[in-house]
Scaffold this active site. Structure first.
Site, PDB file in Angstrom:
ATOM      1  CB  SER A  27      -1.021  -0.190   1.250  1.00  0.00           C
ATOM      2  OG  SER A  27      -1.733  -0.966   1.112  1.00  0.00           O
ATOM      3  CE  LYS A  76      -9.452  -6.069   5.880  1.00  0.00           C
ATOM      4  NZ  LYS A  76      -9.160  -6.721   4.696  1.00  0.00           N
ATOM      5  CG  ASP A 113     -11.271  -5.826   1.577  1.00  0.00           C
ATOM      6  OD1 ASP A 113     -10.250  -5.026   0.952  1.00  0.00           O
ATOM      7  OD2 ASP A 113     -11.100  -6.304   2.763  1.00  0.00           O
ATOM      8  N   GLY A 142     -12.143 -13.702   6.294  1.00  0.00           N
ATOM      9  CA  GLY A 142     -12.579 -12.513   6.124  1.00  0.00           C
ATOM     10  C   GLY A 142     -12.853 -11.851   5.009  1.00  0.00           C
ATOM     11  CB  ALA A 143     -10.498 -11.951   1.920  1.00  0.00           C
ATOM     12  NE  ARG A 164      -7.701 -25.067   4.650  1.00  0.00           N
ATOM     13  CZ  ARG A 164      -6.476 -24.325   4.602  1.00  0.00           C
ATOM     14  NH1 ARG A 164      -5.463 -25.271   4.708  1.00  0.00           N
ATOM     15  NH2 ARG A 164      -6.514 -23.204   4.766  1.00  0.00           N
ATOM     16  NE  ARG A 166     -21.884 -28.790   6.178  1.00  0.00           N
ATOM     17  CZ  ARG A 166     -22.204 -28.877   4.822  1.00  0.00           C
ATOM     18  NH1 ARG A 166     -21.554 -29.543   3.907  1.00  0.00           N
ATOM     19  NH2 ARG A 166     -23.525 -28.854   4.749  1.00  0.00           N
ATOM     20  CG  LEU A 228      -9.862 -13.139  -2.996  1.00  0.00           C
ATOM     21  CD1 LEU A 228     -10.256 -12.840  -1.750  1.00  0.00           C
ATOM     22  CD2 LEU A 228     -10.160 -12.580  -4.093  1.00  0.00           C
TER      23      LEU A 228
END
Length: 283
Positions: A27, A76, A113, A142-143, A164, A166, A228
């Site tokens: 950034s 975040k 995002d 999170g993403a 991974r 569930r 991503l």
């Protein structure tokens, strides 16, 4: 200080990015490029901040001339509780990546995002149609939540998700609704049957991480596949998908586009995301 030393503008706005660790962040390179490109006064600074210092740092930064910051791991989620106002999309996603410090010192939290994810798809694959068929999402961190919100908002009618663990997929389905269909991790390859959009939102395939081991036998060559991860730009997933005839979109553009709204709010200029920007950030 000598008389001939340059003096910085008294009111040059300050912005930056906080996280722990932060040295890897691209950034500062990105925002520094935009500041130079548009001839704007201002500075963008990387700041390592431990979780136990987060609240104190957020109280101090507006008084120190900061107009806002980007937020990355592990802060975040925590910044939402410390903000004075939170956008609907940040509340829905449960995380913020962009803070705006208002003149009265109040903190406004947003999440860009999802915007960055969709803007990247539309720039690199202008003919992408979100309603062309089911979308597949691998990962539920999170993403992934930002991707879910943006895909549903874009018009995806069915979103298949696997993780991974569930339970995390089930939690996202409980929050975002019946358009989500949860698959077991062991059945991830089956999700690809008939899918028109495939997204990897895990860190698998990143440099230093294991590859994403999802069989692509059912993947249609008509599908769009995006990751991503952007180190490397062409992950093993994207390389194999391209070999199968799919359109692929790397993850770097999401990083670039998610930064644009914050830069505009802080420095007063909407920046352009173009090939030069990509080259600068890649170094």
């Amino acid at each position: 200080m000598t008389d001939d030393m340059p003096i910085a503008p008294k009111h040059a706005p300050l912005a930056g990015v906080i996280g722990m660790p932060i040295a890897h962040s691209r950034s500062p390179r990105l925002h520094g490029h935009w500041l130079r490109r548009y001839g704007l006064a201002g500075h963008y600074i990387p700041m390592p901040v431990m979780p136990e210092h987060l609240a104190e740092v957020l109280r101090v930064l507006p008084r120190a001339g900061f107009v806002g910051i980007n937020v990355t791991i592990p802060h975040k989620e925590a910044v939402l509780a410390l903000a004075d106002t939170v956008t609907d999309r940040a509340a829905l996603i449960g995380a913020a990546n962009t803070l705006i410090f208002r003149p009265d010192g109040k903190i406004h939290a947003d999440n860009t995002d999802g915007y960055g994810f969709i803007a990247n798809l539309r720039q690199q694959a202008p003919d992408w149609q979100p309603d062309a068929g089911p979308a597949v999402l691998i990962g539920a961190g999170g993403a992934a939540r930002a991707v879910v919100a943006s895909l549903l908002d874009s018009g995806v009618k069915e979103l298949r998700i696997t993780n991974r663990t569930r339970l995390r997929s089930e939690q996202i389905r409980a929050e975002f609704g019946a358009r989500l269909v949860v698959y077991d991790w062991a059945q991830a390859g089956n999700m690809l049957d008939g899918a028109s959009t495939v997204v990897n939102a895990t860190s698998l395939g990143m440099e230093g991480k294991p590859p994403l081991r999802v069989p692509l036998d059912a993947l249609s060559p008509e599908a769009l596949v995006t990751d991503l991860v952007y180190t490397p730009l062409m992950t093993p997933l994207l390389t194999e998908a391209r070999a199968r005839g799919c359109r692929v979109v790397d993850g770097l553009g999401m990083l670039l586009h998610q930064a644009a709204p914050g830069f505009e709010r802080w420095f007063g200029q909407r920046p352009e995301v173009d090939d030069e920007t990509r080259r600068i950030v890649l170094g």
